[in-house]
Write an enzyme that holds these catalytic residues in place. Structure first.
Site, PDB file in Angstrom:
ATOM      1  N   LYS A 120       0.825  -1.211   0.000  1.00 47.68           N
ATOM      2  CA  LYS A 120       0.000   0.000   0.000  1.00 47.68           C
ATOM      3  C   LYS A 120       0.851   1.249   0.000  1.00 47.68           C
ATOM      4  O   LYS A 120       0.473   2.252  -0.602  1.00 47.68           O
ATOM      5  CB  LYS A 120      -0.971   0.005   1.186  1.00 47.68           C
ATOM      6  CG  LYS A 120      -2.116  -0.967   0.988  1.00 47.68           C
ATOM      7  CD  LYS A 120      -3.231  -0.748   1.988  1.00 47.68           C
ATOM      8  CE  LYS A 120      -4.376  -1.722   1.732  1.00 47.68           C
ATOM      9  NZ  LYS A 120      -5.370  -1.714   2.815  1.00 47.68           N
ATOM     10  N   LYS A 202      -7.553 -11.591  -9.266  1.00 48.30           N
ATOM     11  CA  LYS A 202      -8.687 -11.744  -8.354  1.00 48.30           C
ATOM     12  C   LYS A 202      -9.738 -10.654  -8.607  1.00 48.30           C
ATOM     13  O   LYS A 202      -9.376  -9.514  -8.906  1.00 48.30           O
ATOM     14  CB  LYS A 202      -8.143 -11.606  -6.918  1.00 48.30           C
ATOM     15  CG  LYS A 202      -8.993 -12.301  -5.882  1.00 48.30           C
ATOM     16  CD  LYS A 202      -8.318 -12.239  -4.520  1.00 48.30           C
ATOM     17  CE  LYS A 202      -9.375 -12.008  -3.467  1.00 48.30           C
ATOM     18  NZ  LYS A 202      -8.856 -11.802  -2.136  1.00 48.30           N
ATOM     19  N   LYS A 205     -12.944  -5.097  -5.620  1.00 47.47           N
ATOM     20  CA  LYS A 205     -13.943  -4.041  -5.461  1.00 47.47           C
ATOM     21  C   LYS A 205     -13.535  -2.795  -6.229  1.00 47.47           C
ATOM     22  O   LYS A 205     -14.355  -1.985  -6.592  1.00 47.47           O
ATOM     23  CB  LYS A 205     -14.028  -3.621  -3.983  1.00 47.47           C
ATOM     24  CG  LYS A 205     -14.722  -4.588  -3.058  1.00 47.47           C
ATOM     25  CD  LYS A 205     -14.667  -4.005  -1.642  1.00 47.47           C
ATOM     26  CE  LYS A 205     -15.287  -4.897  -0.607  1.00 47.47           C
ATOM     27  NZ  LYS A 205     -15.206  -4.327   0.738  1.00 47.47           N
TER      28      LYS A 205
END
Ligand code: TRP
Length: 338
Positions: A120, A202, A205
């Site tokens: 991140k 994957k 969202k």
């Protein structure tokens, strides 16, 4: 006779989800669907991890809406708020308080080694805040406050569960037994759902391709459209095999919704084209999530119920959390007898 009254203590299971956008069918088939089953045999706590969401600086009005939506989603899944404790993290102040104490029992180096922190901070180099760094410690507080036996975690959160154990263990060794060491919950493994547009990735969202992910509350029409445009291959045969990532993914989704095995699915679609198959997968998904969507829509219209249930959940969670917090405060030398 008396024995009948004595209830056996069930394992405590804690789960939490961040209120970032509506979950995808990947989140649903991979995790959320199992939460309901889990809640039958365990004492479960389900939390909306709204404090964790602050690390990415969401727009306040949007965050508030997303917290409501995620809480309503948990109720819509059928998690009974009387049998389980369903709550919003920030409504239980003990989380932030214990997190501070645990910060002081977490080493800079071990937090720095967290893969998610490294990923991140690379992806969002403009916002590497201290909250992002201490994120796993808050997560440890979430878990340890309830003396949880098990935490269901996906691969991406496994390291965070390990650091929670390490922190608990260090604290217990230095200050005496205070926290139970949580174990990963090994339940029925949910389907791993991949992107409909790039089935090597994957389903996420936050995918920027609007056709890549199917959200739990997409309209049936939109779900159909997304599945119809799913990437497949040129073999035109519904079978599970290496290199057929798109079809394998659709088969997993179909299996997750219907409970059918891959061989049964292959037989069902013997001699049929991908067009038919995609439509059937979309229909199965629409049927599977219809009750959740209907519940969600009903609950979102009833803000009073939503708030009252959240308030009750916070009070019940708070009573348990407070006991552990007091114990931890006492162990470190803070004044608790007032
Ligand atoms: N970090 C978790 C995630 O993003 C969410 C979370 C917060 C959590 N606190 C938790 C998960 C406690 C399990 C237990 O998925």
């Amino acid at each position: 006779m008396e024995n009948e009254i004595i209830k056996e203590k069930k394992p405590v299971v804690l789960s939490a989800i961040q209120p970032t956008s509506i979950p995808t069918i990947g989140n649903y088939l991979g995790a959320l669907k199992n939460w309901k089953n889990m809640s039958e045999d365990n004492d479960c706590l389900f939390a909306v991890a709204d404090l964790h969401a602050l690390t990415v600086h969401p727009e306040p009005a949007k965050l508030r809406q997303q917290i409501y939506e995620m809480y309503a989603t948990l109720l819509a899944l059928g998690l009974d708020p009387e049998k389980n404790i369903v709550f919003i993290q920030s409504m239980v102040p003990a989380h932030a308080e214990l997190a501070w104490i645990l910060d002081c029992y977490t080493m800079f180096g071990e937090a720095q080694r967290m893969t998610q922190f490294k990923d991140k901070s690379q992806k969002h180099a403009d916002n590497v805040n201290v909250g992002l760094f201490a994120y796993p410690v808050l997560m440890a507080a979430d878990i340890l406050l309830y003396q949880a036996d098990y935490v269901p975690v996906g691969a991406d959160q496994k390291q965070h569960l390990e650091i929670a154990r390490d922190i608990a263990d260090r604290f217990n060794n230095l200050r005496g037994q205070t926290f139970k060491l949580p174990e990963p919950y090994i339940g029925k493994i949910g389907a791993k759902v991949m992107s409909l547009q790039d089935p090597t990735q994957k389903m996420s969202k936050s995918d920027t391709n609007p056709r890549a992910s199917v959200f739990l509350f997409d309209s049936p029409d939109l779900i159909m459209k997304k599945f119809k445009s799913a990437v497949t291959d040129s073999e035109a045969k519904v079978r599970y095999a290496d290199g057929k990532d798109g079809i394998n993914n659709l088969m997993s989704i179909y299996s997750g919704c219907t409970g059918l095995g891959f061989d049964e699915i292959e037989r069902e679609f013997e001699g049929k084209g991908y067009g038919d198959f995609k439509v059937r997968v979309a229909e199965a998904v629409i049927e599977e999530i219809r009750p959740v969507r209907e519940n969600f829509e009903r609950i979102m219209k009833d803000k009073a119920y939503l708030l009252e249930t959240a308030e009750q959940g916070a009070q019940r969670a708070g009573r348990i959390a407070y006991r552990t917090l007091q114990k931890a405060k006492k162990k470190v030398g803070l004044i608790v007898d007032r």
